[in-house]
Motif scaffolding. Sequence first.
Motif, PDB file in Angstrom:
ATOM      1  N   VAL A 104      41.315  49.228  47.438  1.00 32.40           N
ATOM      2  CA  VAL A 104      40.488  48.795  48.564  1.00 32.40           C
ATOM      3  C   VAL A 104      39.375  49.811  48.793  1.00 32.40           C
ATOM      4  CG1 VAL A 104      42.345  47.548  49.714  1.00 32.40           C
ATOM      5  CG2 VAL A 104      41.962  49.939  50.263  1.00 32.40           C
ATOM      6  N   ALA A 105      38.310  49.377  49.469  1.00 32.30           N
ATOM      7  CA  ALA A 105      37.203  50.273  49.787  1.00 32.30           C
ATOM      8  C   ALA A 105      37.694  51.388  50.710  1.00 32.30           C
ATOM      9  CB  ALA A 105      36.087  49.491  50.462  1.00 32.30           C
ATOM     10  N   GLN A 106      37.035  52.538  50.635  1.00 33.83           N
ATOM     11  CA  GLN A 106      37.445  53.686  51.442  1.00 33.83           C
ATOM     12  C   GLN A 106      37.424  53.380  52.937  1.00 33.83           C
ATOM     13  OE1 GLN A 106      38.873  56.424  51.021  1.00 33.83           O
ATOM     14  NE2 GLN A 106      38.650  56.924  48.899  1.00 33.83           N
ATOM     15  N   SER A 107      36.642  52.409  53.351  1.00 31.56           N
ATOM     16  CA  SER A 107      36.585  52.096  54.778  1.00 31.56           C
ATOM     17  C   SER A 107      37.658  51.089  55.205  1.00 31.56           C
ATOM     18  CB  SER A 107      35.205  51.531  55.130  1.00 31.56           C
ATOM     19  OG  SER A 107      34.968  50.363  54.387  1.00 31.56           O
ATOM     20  N   GLY A 108      38.324  50.477  54.228  1.00 25.18           N
ATOM     21  CA  GLY A 108      39.362  49.504  54.550  1.00 25.18           C
ATOM     22  C   GLY A 108      40.708  50.154  54.799  1.00 25.18           C
ATOM     23  N   ILE A 109      41.679  49.337  55.125  1.00 16.63           N
ATOM     24  CA  ILE A 109      43.041  49.824  55.346  1.00 16.63           C
ATOM     25  C   ILE A 109      43.684  50.072  53.985  1.00 16.63           C
ATOM     26  CG2 ILE A 109      45.314  49.204  56.263  1.00 16.63           C
ATOM     27  CD1 ILE A 109      43.805  47.458  58.322  1.00 16.63           C
ATOM     28  N   PRO A 110      44.284  51.256  53.782  1.00 16.11           N
ATOM     29  CA  PRO A 110      44.927  51.512  52.491  1.00 16.11           C
ATOM     30  C   PRO A 110      45.978  50.447  52.185  1.00 16.11           C
ATOM     31  CG  PRO A 110      44.820  53.518  53.792  1.00 16.11           C
ATOM     32  CD  PRO A 110      44.395  52.395  54.685  1.00 16.11           C
ATOM     33  N   ALA A 111      45.961  49.947  50.944  1.00 16.79           N
ATOM     34  CA  ALA A 111      46.882  48.882  50.544  1.00 16.79           C
ATOM     35  C   ALA A 111      48.249  49.423  50.135  1.00 16.79           C
ATOM     36  CB  ALA A 111      46.275  48.069  49.401  1.00 16.79           C
ATOM     37  N   THR A 112      48.302  50.682  49.717  1.00 18.06           N
ATOM     38  CA  THR A 112      49.561  51.277  49.263  1.00 18.06           C
ATOM     39  C   THR A 112      49.724  52.661  49.884  1.00 18.06           C
ATOM     40  OG1 THR A 112      48.587  52.366  47.336  1.00 18.06           O
ATOM     41  CG2 THR A 112      49.369  50.085  47.025  1.00 18.06           C
ATOM     42  N   ARG A 113      50.934  53.168  49.773  1.00 20.75           N
ATOM     43  CA  ARG A 113      51.207  54.522  50.256  1.00 20.75           C
ATOM     44  C   ARG A 113      50.388  55.544  49.467  1.00 20.75           C
ATOM     45  NH1 ARG A 113      57.170  57.230  50.250  1.00 20.75           N
ATOM     46  NH2 ARG A 113      56.715  58.988  51.605  1.00 20.75           N
ATOM     47  N   LEU A 114      50.248  55.312  48.156  1.00 19.41           N
ATOM     48  CA  LEU A 114      49.439  56.205  47.320  1.00 19.41           C
ATOM     49  C   LEU A 114      48.011  56.266  47.843  1.00 19.41           C
ATOM     50  CD1 LEU A 114      48.867  57.974  44.827  1.00 19.41           C
ATOM     51  CD2 LEU A 114      48.524  55.857  43.532  1.00 19.41           C
ATOM     52  N   GLU A 115      47.433  55.118  48.163  1.00 22.32           N
ATOM     53  CA  GLU A 115      46.053  55.095  48.655  1.00 22.32           C
ATOM     54  C   GLU A 115      45.925  55.826  49.990  1.00 22.32           C
ATOM     55  OE1 GLU A 115      44.664  51.061  48.669  1.00 22.32           O
ATOM     56  OE2 GLU A 115      44.937  50.860  46.515  1.00 22.32           O
ATOM     57  N   ALA A 116      46.908  55.707  50.855  1.00 19.08           N
ATOM     58  CA  ALA A 116      46.874  56.415  52.136  1.00 19.08           C
ATOM     59  C   ALA A 116      46.927  57.924  51.910  1.00 19.08           C
ATOM     60  CB  ALA A 116      48.027  55.962  53.025  1.00 19.08           C
ATOM     61  N   VAL A 117      47.789  58.378  51.016  1.00 14.91           N
ATOM     62  CA  VAL A 117      47.898  59.814  50.729  1.00 14.91           C
ATOM     63  C   VAL A 117      46.621  60.315  50.058  1.00 14.91           C
ATOM     64  CG1 VAL A 117      49.189  61.558  49.434  1.00 14.91           C
ATOM     65  CG2 VAL A 117      50.413  59.758  50.658  1.00 14.91           C
ATOM     66  N   GLN A 118      46.049  59.512  49.174  1.00 22.18           N
ATOM     67  CA  GLN A 118      44.788  59.907  48.548  1.00 22.18           C
ATOM     68  C   GLN A 118      43.697  60.093  49.597  1.00 22.18           C
ATOM     69  OE1 GLN A 118      44.410  56.598  45.801  1.00 22.18           O
ATOM     70  NE2 GLN A 118      44.688  57.959  44.042  1.00 22.18           N
ATOM     71  N   ARG A 119      43.572  59.135  50.500  1.00 20.31           N
ATOM     72  CA  ARG A 119      42.482  59.171  51.477  1.00 20.31           C
ATOM     73  C   ARG A 119      42.661  60.258  52.521  1.00 20.31           C
ATOM     74  NH1 ARG A 119      40.911  53.949  54.797  1.00 20.31           N
ATOM     75  NH2 ARG A 119      40.857  53.157  52.677  1.00 20.31           N
ATOM     76  N   TYR A 120      43.838  60.339  53.121  1.00 17.89           N
ATOM     77  CA  TYR A 120      44.023  61.220  54.273  1.00 17.89           C
ATOM     78  C   TYR A 120      44.540  62.609  53.926  1.00 17.89           C
ATOM     79  CZ  TYR A 120      43.302  56.898  56.800  1.00 17.89           C
ATOM     80  OH  TYR A 120      42.772  55.734  57.274  1.00 17.89           O
ATOM     81  N   VAL A 121      44.958  62.806  52.704  1.00 18.22           N
ATOM     82  CA  VAL A 121      45.453  64.121  52.305  1.00 18.22           C
ATOM     83  C   VAL A 121      44.647  64.654  51.118  1.00 18.22           C
ATOM     84  CG1 VAL A 121      47.464  65.447  51.538  1.00 18.22           C
ATOM     85  CG2 VAL A 121      47.769  63.589  53.181  1.00 18.22           C
ATOM     86  N   ALA A 122      44.800  64.046  49.952  1.00 19.60           N
ATOM     87  CA  ALA A 122      44.202  64.587  48.727  1.00 19.60           C
ATOM     88  C   ALA A 122      42.683  64.687  48.797  1.00 19.60           C
ATOM     89  CB  ALA A 122      44.630  63.749  47.525  1.00 19.60           C
ATOM     90  N   ASN A 123      42.009  63.623  49.196  1.00 23.66           N
ATOM     91  CA  ASN A 123      40.543  63.655  49.220  1.00 23.66           C
ATOM     92  C   ASN A 123      40.007  64.691  50.205  1.00 23.66           C
ATOM     93  OD1 ASN A 123      40.614  61.625  47.334  1.00 23.66           O
ATOM     94  ND2 ASN A 123      39.904  60.016  48.714  1.00 23.66           N
ATOM     95  N   GLU A 124      40.670  64.836  51.324  1.00 14.68           N
ATOM     96  CA  GLU A 124      40.230  65.842  52.287  1.00 14.68           C
ATOM     97  C   GLU A 124      40.492  67.257  51.780  1.00 14.68           C
ATOM     98  OE1 GLU A 124      41.361  65.126  56.287  1.00 14.68           O
ATOM     99  OE2 GLU A 124      40.419  63.151  56.294  1.00 14.68           O
ATOM    100  N   PHE A 125      41.595  67.450  51.074  1.00 16.07           N
ATOM    101  CA  PHE A 125      41.874  68.759  50.499  1.00 16.07           C
ATOM    102  C   PHE A 125      40.875  69.088  49.394  1.00 16.07           C
ATOM    103  CE2 PHE A 125      46.721  68.910  51.572  1.00 16.07           C
ATOM    104  CZ  PHE A 125      46.417  68.891  52.921  1.00 16.07           C
ATOM    105  N   ILE A 126      40.462  68.086  48.632  1.00 15.06           N
ATOM    106  CA  ILE A 126      39.458  68.298  47.583  1.00 15.06           C
ATOM    107  C   ILE A 126      38.152  68.769  48.226  1.00 15.06           C
ATOM    108  CG2 ILE A 126      38.000  67.144  45.866  1.00 15.06           C
ATOM    109  CD1 ILE A 126      40.510  65.357  45.261  1.00 15.06           C
ATOM    110  N   SER A 127      37.731  68.097  49.287  1.00 13.39           N
ATOM    111  CA  SER A 127      36.501  68.492  49.987  1.00 13.39           C
ATOM    112  C   SER A 127      36.618  69.915  50.533  1.00 13.39           C
ATOM    113  CB  SER A 127      36.207  67.533  51.136  1.00 13.39           C
ATOM    114  OG  SER A 127      35.952  66.246  50.644  1.00 13.39           O
TER     115      SER A 127
END
Length: 155
Positions: free
Chosen positions: A97-120
């Motif tokens: 799903v697009a970054q602005s949408g609701i994460p479709a899976t647990r993996l996508e939620a962890v990527q968006r709210y944890v991993a991507n922010e840690f990368i930044s």
Amino acid sequence: MYQRRAIHPLSKALPPLEHTTVDTLWDVFVAIGEQWALEDEPATYRLRFETFLENRINVSPIYRDYYIDGADFVADLITELGRGPAYNRLFTQKPRVAQSGIPATRLEAVQRYVANEFISLRLALGGFKAFGAINYRGYIGGANIEGEPTPYREL
């Protein structure tokens, strides 16, 4: 002149993250450098990393749940796949799903709210140097000493 520190009213009642959760999240942060061969030393960022977690929770208490769930998810993924493949999936699998949408899976939620922010965060703290950049927006490169590279952007 002075600004009040931003703290969400609900965050005051929350207990701090457990050490095992913070250690797992720290391992994600360290794995970012391994994944992209950053040559910076992550140990120098540990205090800033923990402050980042605390500030994120103070401003938006839902991040406490994101961090707890993210750490549990990463630990399960490592148990299932092994450390290298687990982080490879976390960092490289494309979301459905697009970054602005609701994460479709647990993996996508962890990527968006944890991993991507840690990368930044990792790039902002000094990881950008591995890509040849000398300066980064918001980064103070050191003293302005004659004969050394300018620690800021020139006009």
